[in-house]
Design a protein around this motif. Structure first.
Motif, mmCIF file in Angstrom:
data_model
loop_
_atom_site.group_PDB
_atom_site.id
_atom_site.type_symbol
_atom_site.label_atom_id
_atom_site.label_comp_id
_atom_site.label_asym_id
_atom_site.label_seq_id
_atom_site.Cartn_x
_atom_site.Cartn_y
_atom_site.Cartn_z
ATOM 1 N N UNK A 1 0.857 -1.193 0.000
ATOM 2 C CA UNK A 1 0.000 0.000 0.000
ATOM 3 C C UNK A 1 0.892 1.241 0.000
ATOM 4 N N UNK A 2 1.109 1.835 -1.169
ATOM 5 C CA UNK A 2 2.047 2.955 -1.303
ATOM 6 C C UNK A 2 1.670 4.198 -0.520
ATOM 7 N N UNK A 3 0.445 4.257 -0.023
ATOM 8 C CA UNK A 3 0.062 5.426 0.778
ATOM 9 C C UNK A 3 0.861 5.471 2.078
ATOM 10 N N UNK A 4 1.386 4.333 2.538
ATOM 11 C CA UNK A 4 2.227 4.309 3.732
ATOM 12 C C UNK A 4 3.653 4.676 3.309
ATOM 13 N N UNK A 5 4.033 5.908 3.573
ATOM 14 C CA UNK A 5 5.337 6.383 3.132
ATOM 15 C C UNK A 5 6.463 6.018 4.074
ATOM 16 N N UNK A 6 6.175 5.980 5.376
ATOM 17 C CA UNK A 6 7.224 5.704 6.358
ATOM 18 C C UNK A 6 6.605 5.067 7.586
ATOM 19 N N UNK A 7 7.353 4.129 8.181
ATOM 20 C CA UNK A 7 6.974 3.504 9.447
ATOM 21 C C UNK A 7 8.118 3.747 10.411
ATOM 22 N N UNK A 8 7.823 4.272 11.590
ATOM 23 C CA UNK A 8 8.893 4.622 12.528
ATOM 24 C C UNK A 8 8.407 4.517 13.974
ATOM 25 N N UNK A 9 9.367 4.630 14.882
ATOM 26 C CA UNK A 9 9.056 4.587 16.302
ATOM 27 C C UNK A 9 9.874 3.540 17.021
ATOM 28 N N UNK A 10 9.632 3.420 18.324
ATOM 29 C CA UNK A 10 10.290 2.427 19.170
ATOM 30 C C UNK A 10 9.233 1.829 20.085
ATOM 31 N N UNK A 11 9.303 0.505 20.286
ATOM 32 C CA UNK A 11 8.367 -0.151 21.193
ATOM 33 C C UNK A 11 6.934 0.056 20.755
ATOM 34 N N UNK A 12 6.073 0.406 21.708
ATOM 35 C CA UNK A 12 4.662 0.644 21.394
ATOM 36 C C UNK A 12 4.369 2.134 21.222
ATOM 37 N N UNK B 1 4.496 3.928 17.783
ATOM 38 C CA UNK B 1 4.751 3.735 16.356
ATOM 39 C C UNK B 1 3.883 4.665 15.522
ATOM 40 N N UNK B 2 4.471 5.125 14.433
ATOM 41 C CA UNK B 2 3.735 5.981 13.510
ATOM 42 C C UNK B 2 3.867 5.491 12.087
ATOM 43 N N UNK B 3 2.782 5.569 11.323
ATOM 44 C CA UNK B 3 2.785 5.268 9.892
ATOM 45 C C UNK B 3 2.380 6.540 9.167
ATOM 46 N N UNK B 4 3.317 7.145 8.449
ATOM 47 C CA UNK B 4 3.031 8.399 7.761
ATOM 48 C C UNK B 4 2.399 8.121 6.409
#
Length: 433
Positions: free
Chosen positions: A351-362, A364-367
Motif C-alpha cells: 500500500x504505497x500510501x504508507x510512506x514511512x513507518x517509525x518509532x520504538x516499542x509501542x 509507532x507511527x505510519x506516515x
C-alpha cells in the motif's frame, strides 16, 4: 424500573460542547462515539460497543483502563486521605520521589511534583534558568511541550503556538526528522547535521551559554519523529561544551512505552533534567520534573504546587511503577512493538500510501502520503473513521496531520495487534489505497 445508566449520547454532548466549551478544543471523528467505560486495553461507548484502544488517551493509560490493581488502591486512599497539599507531610509523595530516583537514568535524584506535563516542562525550564543564571533556550522544530506561555514559546509546531506574543530568547534547531530531513540530507551520510546545527546556533544566535535545550526523546505530535542512534550523544557533547543543560521531555514516551522505562535510555544518554506526566498517574493527574542534586539544590526560593503530589495521585504513581515491573510491561512493549512495526512494514510493501513507518516499542507511527510525498491527511481521517466503525481507536498526529499513531495500553496482546493490523489492511484494500 431499570438500573441501567442512561447516557445523553454524542449529539447532545456535541451540542453542549458547542455552547459551553471554548472552541479551541476539537475532537476526533465526524461521527464520534460517547465513551463511557474502559477495561484494560478496551473502551466501550454509550451503545455498549467495544473498541480496542490503540491510543491510550495519548500515551496515558499504559497500565490499562480501570486496572483493578491500581483503582482499588486509589479508592481506599480517597476514603482515607484525599488531599492536604504538599506543604504538609504525607508519605506517598516522598516514597514516589524515592522510587523515581531509583528508576530514572544516571544521577537524577530530586523531584518536584505538579499536575500536568505543561507544569512539569515549565518547571524544568525555570530550574535550568535558576541553575545557569541564563534565560535563553533552544528547542527543536516539531516539538510540543505544553499550553503555558513559556511552553508554547518553546513549541515548534505552528498550530500549537497560539500565544500571539511568545517569549523571546528562544532559538529553534532542525529536528531529526529523517523521512523529511529539514536540511535535505540522508542518514547516515549526513553525519548528524541536525545535531551539529546546535553548535552554530549557540555560537551565532545566543550569548554562548544558553540555559538549556529542551527536546522530546521521540516527537509525538510531530508524527512519532524518532531520532537516529547517536543523535542525543552528539547533542549532549555540544551542550556540555557550552555549559548548557539538556532537558528531556518524557511526557509521552515515559514509563515503559518504548521497551525501556524512559525512551532516552534507548540512546544511552542521561539528561540533566527530565520531565514526566501522563502515564505516571495512569489517568490520575500527576507530573514531575527530576534533576541531579547539584542542579535541584539551587531551587531554594519558595515553590509549591497545590495539587502536586497529593496522596491519591502519588499513590497512583507508585502503583504504576509496581505494576510495570511486576507485569513486565517494558518487555511486552518491546515484543508487541516489534510485531506492530513488522506488520506495518509488510502493509507498506503493498500500500504505497504508507510512506514511512517509525518509532520504538509501542510508540509507532505510519506516515500516509500521496505519490508526490505530500501529506495524505484527508485519507487518514477516512481511514480512522472506518477503523473506529470496526471497533479500533487509532490516533492521529504529524505536522501535516497525516500520521497514523499507535500508542496503546502496554497490556495489549499479540492477538490484539494482529486484529488491528488486519483491520488496517481491510480498510486500505476497501479504499484502494
Amino acid at each position: 424500573m431499570s438500573d441501567e445508566k442512561k447516557y445523553i449520547g454524542p449529539e447532545a454532548i456535541l451540542e453542549k460542547k458547542k455552547k459551553y466549551i471554548m472552541p479551541c478544543l476539537g475532537h476526533f471523528y465526524s461521527n464520534p462515539p460517547e465513551m463511557v467505560r474502559g477495561s484494560m486495553q478496551y473502551l466501550f461507548d454509550s451503545t455498549g460497543k467495544k473498541y480496542l484502544d490503540c491510543y491510550a488517551g495519548v500515551s496515558v493509560m499504559n497500565c490499562g483502563h480501570a486496572n483493578p490493581a491500581i483503582t482499588e488502591k486509589l479508592c481506599e486512599q480517597i476514603k482515607t486521605l484525599q488531599h492536604v497539599c504538599n506543604i504538609y507531610l504525607t508519605e506517598n509523595f516522598v516514597n514516589l520521589a524515592e522510587k523515581l530516583a531509583e528508576v530514572t537514568p544516571g544521577k537524577l535524584q530530586k523531584s518536584f511534583f505538579c499536575s500536568t506535563g505543561s507544569e512539569a516542562n515549565e518547571g524544568a525550564l525555570l530550574l535550568a534558568s535558576i541553575y545557569t543564571k541564563n534565560s535563553e533556550y533552544i528547542a527543536l522544530r516539531g516539538g510540543l511541550h505544553g499550553r503555558t506561555k513559556l511552553d508554547m514559546s518553546v513549541t515548534g509546531i505552528g498550530m500549537w503556538r497560539t500565544d500571539p506574543e511568545p517569549v523571546g530568547g528562544i532559538h529553534f534547531a532542525p529536528n531529526p526528522y529523517c523521512y523529511r530531513c529539514p536540511l535535505g540530507k540522508e542518514y547516515p551520510e549526513c553525519d548528524l547535521a541536525c545535531a551539529n546545527a546546535v553548535e552554530d546556533i549557540i555560537s551565532t544566535m545566543t550569548s554562548g551559554h544558553p540555559a538549556a535545550l529542551i527536546a522530546e526523546t521521540i516527537q509525538g505530535n510531530a508524527g512519532i519523529v524518532t531520532p537516529p542512534k547517536g543523535y542525543f550523544k552528539r547533542l549532549k557533547e555540544i551542550l556540555e561544551a557550552h555549559g548548557t543543560l539538556l532537558i528531556i521531555d518524557e511526557v509521552q514516551t515515559g514509563f515503559a512505552r518504548t521497551g525501556k522505562m524512559f525512551a532516552i535510555e534507548n540512546y544511552d544518554v542521561t539528561p540533566d533534567i527530565m520531565t514526566m506526566a501522563k502515564a505516571l498517574g495512569n489517568g490520575a493527574p500527576i507530573s514531575a520534573f527530576i534533576s541531579t542534586a547539584k542542579i535541584a539544590d539551587t531551587y531554594t526560593m519558595p515553590g509549591a504546587s497545590t495539587l502536586g503530589g497529593n496522596p491519591v495521585s502519588s499513590l497512583a504513581g507508585l502503583c504504576v511503577l509496581n505494576y510495570i515491573k511486576e507485569h513486565h510491561l517494558a518487555e511486552n512493549a518491546k515484543e508487541r512493538g516489534g510485531q506492530l512495526a513488522k506488520g506495518l512494514e509488510e502493509l507498506q510493501k503493498h500500500h504505497p500510501i504508507i510512506g514511512d513507518v517509525r518509532g520504538i516499542g509501542l510508540m509507532r507511527g505510519a506516515e500516509l502520503v500521496h505519490v508526490d510525498k505530500t501529506p495524505a491527511a484527508k485519507e487518514l481521517d477516512e481511514i480512522l473513521e472506518s477503523l473506529k466503525d470496526r471497533g479500533f481507536i487509532v490516533g492521529k498526529n504529524g505536522l501535516g496531520r497525516n500520521v497514523m499513531a499507535f500508542q496503546p495500553p502496554l497490556v495489549i496482546t499479540r492477538e490484539d495487534i494482529d486484529n488491528v493490523l488486519n483491520a488496517v489492511e481491510d480498510v486500505l484494500k476497501e479504499k484502494q489505497l
